[in-house]
Design a protein around this motif. Structure first.
Motif, PDB file in Angstrom:
ATOM      1  N   SER A  55      -1.285  -1.800  -8.970  1.00 23.89           N
ATOM      2  CA  SER A  55      -2.305  -2.261  -8.027  1.00 23.89           C
ATOM      3  C   SER A  55      -2.047  -3.699  -7.607  1.00 23.89           C
ATOM      4  O   SER A  55      -2.267  -4.063  -6.445  1.00 23.89           O
ATOM      5  N   LYS A  56      -1.570  -4.536  -8.518  1.00 20.59           N
ATOM      6  CA  LYS A  56      -1.311  -5.932  -8.151  1.00 20.59           C
ATOM      7  C   LYS A  56      -0.079  -6.049  -7.267  1.00 20.59           C
ATOM      8  O   LYS A  56       0.023  -6.982  -6.462  1.00 20.59           O
ATOM      9  N   MET A  57       0.865  -5.121  -7.399  1.00 22.17           N
ATOM     10  CA  MET A  57       1.967  -5.086  -6.434  1.00 22.17           C
ATOM     11  C   MET A  57       1.442  -4.786  -5.037  1.00 22.17           C
ATOM     12  O   MET A  57       1.854  -5.405  -4.043  1.00 22.17           O
ATOM     13  N   MET A  58       0.525  -3.822  -4.947  1.00 26.88           N
ATOM     14  CA  MET A  58      -0.082  -3.478  -3.661  1.00 26.88           C
ATOM     15  C   MET A  58      -0.852  -4.670  -3.092  1.00 26.88           C
ATOM     16  O   MET A  58      -0.746  -4.988  -1.905  1.00 26.88           O
ATOM     17  N   ILE A  59      -1.604  -5.344  -3.963  1.00 22.41           N
ATOM     18  CA  ILE A  59      -2.406  -6.479  -3.526  1.00 22.41           C
ATOM     19  C   ILE A  59      -1.522  -7.645  -3.100  1.00 22.41           C
ATOM     20  O   ILE A  59      -1.815  -8.325  -2.108  1.00 22.41           O
ATOM     21  N   ARG A  60      -0.448  -7.892  -3.837  1.00 23.52           N
ATOM     22  CA  ARG A  60       0.474  -8.973  -3.469  1.00 23.52           C
ATOM     23  C   ARG A  60       1.027  -8.758  -2.063  1.00 23.52           C
ATOM     24  O   ARG A  60       1.089  -9.678  -1.248  1.00 23.52           O
ATOM     25  N   THR A  85       5.932   1.750   3.160  1.00 28.51           N
ATOM     26  CA  THR A  85       7.066   2.317   2.426  1.00 28.51           C
ATOM     27  C   THR A  85       7.641   1.315   1.442  1.00 28.51           C
ATOM     28  O   THR A  85       8.003   1.666   0.309  1.00 28.51           O
ATOM     29  N   THR A  86       7.719   0.061   1.853  1.00 28.78           N
ATOM     30  CA  THR A  86       8.237  -0.985   0.975  1.00 28.78           C
ATOM     31  C   THR A  86       7.393  -1.084  -0.291  1.00 28.78           C
ATOM     32  O   THR A  86       7.915  -1.201  -1.409  1.00 28.78           O
ATOM     33  N   VAL A  87       6.071  -1.014  -0.131  1.00 25.63           N
ATOM     34  CA  VAL A  87       5.160  -1.107  -1.266  1.00 25.63           C
ATOM     35  C   VAL A  87       5.284   0.117  -2.158  1.00 25.63           C
ATOM     36  O   VAL A  87       5.410   0.017  -3.386  1.00 25.63           O
ATOM     37  N   ALA A  88       5.247   1.298  -1.548  1.00 25.46           N
ATOM     38  CA  ALA A  88       5.319   2.546  -2.318  1.00 25.46           C
ATOM     39  C   ALA A  88       6.614   2.633  -3.110  1.00 25.46           C
ATOM     40  O   ALA A  88       6.625   3.084  -4.272  1.00 25.46           O
TER      41      ALA A  88
END
Length: 463
Positions: A55-60, A85-88
């Motif tokens: 989740s913090k990767m998504m938030i970042r 796509t980069t996030v996933a």
């Protein structure tokens, strides 16, 4: 007729291998004990696979988009083109190894522990039974059992909800294609964080919260700041209204208690967590209906011999750092070391919305309910020198809660850019019971966000 195999004798069994349980199992094994770690899901628990880390990767990523959109107000022009796509890919490949715990299992076994994947249950004093795919494994425990069974997403009994393809946080972090619209059921930390992250990638988002305000455990002032920030970004915030029905026919239809309804392509249920306590407590004299496990300062379960508990199930805060803190206490007790023992005066937490919310200790209401003579002080971050320099994205407050009879802080909240970092100084102040006079006599670097703490200290008065 064959006889059942005699139970394996071990020193310690750890049921549930979230961050705290994994740490206990590995540490005790390295200390020379025979340890069996048990988990039916992934070793490492919710945090690395479905919670904190992905989740913090998504938030970042979402925060980077938001900051890029602020460039015109500060010094230039730019075009922002979101790419989920980069996030996933990063969540799948860097955070979770495609939701594979092989590395964690090898790390645990490398420390000297034995791992069993299955359902572990207490089966009487000093007894554990683990149901695996290959059958039941009986364990006889010499030293003790440590429970770290964690939580599951809570799903409220709303008419029609169970028959729909709703998401929990476990589904949300796996998403590879974003919906056009999303309703988030629940305005707690998880709901608000994910709502803002998806919105910043172009999803139309509405947060629905049955309570009167979002982020209910936090100070009302913090809730107001975050709600205003979400709404300013185009996120709908419907607080004080419950959900009466959910249906799905290609899209979701969410009926609300005020008679209105919301349509959306996806629905995220973020309505809290449910403790996993169906572990055979009745076989050791425990309460099988308990919602949390009461523990003493050494993390021993009260009223139950030979059982320790760490993490969410103790009711002291559903935070990875709490689980690790309690794990270290249990390790010291099980290895015969002296304290320090568990102390919850200065429990800190952070909600990674933008603005970020960092908090420690008691809220004003909790302090008043505890019968303290309460003083409070506040400072608006936007009115500080650093806030003025920061300009766009500078929303926030500092709020301090003091026990005036003892002249110390018992709670504090920092809302704003890096609020979870700013609160660090206040965590120390609450934990160490630093006198207010000492805090007021400190140097506060200029121009920093934490300098607003000095303003809030000067504002403390009895309400």
């Amino acid at each position: 007729m064959s006889q059942p195999a005699a139970p394996d004798e071990v020193d310690v069994v750890v049921i549930g291998l979230g961050p705290g349980g994994e740490h206990v199992a590995a540490s005790l094994a390295r200390a020379g004990m025979s340890v069996v770690g048990v988990d039916r899901r992934l070793v490492g628990g919710e945090c690395p696979y479905f919670g904190c880390i992905p989740s913090k990767m998504m938030i970042r990523a979402a925060d980077a988009l938001a900051e890029a959109r602020r460039v015109p107000a500060l010094g230039g022009h730019g075009e922002v083109v979101p790419d989920w796509t980069t996030v996933a890919d990063r969540v799948r490949d860097e955070a979770t190894d495609d939701w594979d715990d092989r590395v964690a299992v090898e790390r645990l076994e490398g420390a000297g522990a034995r791992f069993l994947r299955g359902e572990g249950r207490l089966a009487g004093p000093g007894r554990v039974v683990v149901t695996t795919d290959d059958g039941d494994v009986g364990l006889s425990v010499r030293r003790g059992v440590v429970l770290n069974t964690g939580t599951e997403p809570a799903v409220p009994p709303i008419d029609g909800l169970a028959d729909t393809p709703y998401w929990t946080n476990r589904d949300a972090v796996r998403v590879r294609e974003l919906p056009s619209s999303l309703v988030v059921l629940g305005g707690g930390a998880i709901g608000c964080e994910l709502a803002q992250a998806f919105s910043r990638f172009g999803v139309e988002v509405t947060v629905v919260e049955a309570s009167e305000r979002i982020l209910g455990p936090e100070e009302p002032e913090a809730s107001a700041v975050v709600a205003a920030a979400l709404e300013a970004e185009g996120i709908g915030v419907r607080a004080g209204v419950g959900v009466t029905s959910v249906s799905h026919d290609g899209a979701f239809a969410i009926g609300l208690a005020d008679g209105s309804s919301i349509a959306a392509q996806a629905l995220l249920v973020a309505a809290g967590r449910r403790n996993n306590l169906d572990v055979g407590l009745d076989t050791v004299g425990g309460d099988p209906s308990a919602r949390v496990l009461e523990t003493d300062e050494r993390m021993r379960v009260v009223g139950v011999d030979g059982v320790w508990a760490v993490g969410d199930i103790t009711g002291k805060g559903a935070f990875t750092h709490m689980s690790m803190y309690q794990a270290n206490v249990a390790i010291r007790d099980l290895t015969g070391e002296d304290g320090p023992w568990a102390d919850y005066r200065a429990v800190s937490r952070a909600t990674f919305t933008d603005p970020e919310v960092g908090a420690v200790g008691m809220t004003e209401k909790q302090a008043r309910d505890a019968g303290l003579r309460v003083g409070t002080g506040t400072a608006k971050l936007a009115e500080s020198s650093r806030g003025w320099l920061h300009k766009v994205g500078n929303d926030g407050i500092i709020k301090l809660v003091a026990d005036l009879d003892r002249d110390v802080l018992v709670g504090a909240t920092a809302v704003g850019p890096s609020g979870g970092e700013v609160v660090g100084m206040l965590v120390t102040a609450v934990h160490a019971e630093v006198p207010l006079a000492t805090l007021r006599g400190m140097h506060f670097a200029y121009p920093t966000f934490h300098r607003a703490i000095e303003t809030a200290l000067g504002d403390i008065s009895e309400a």
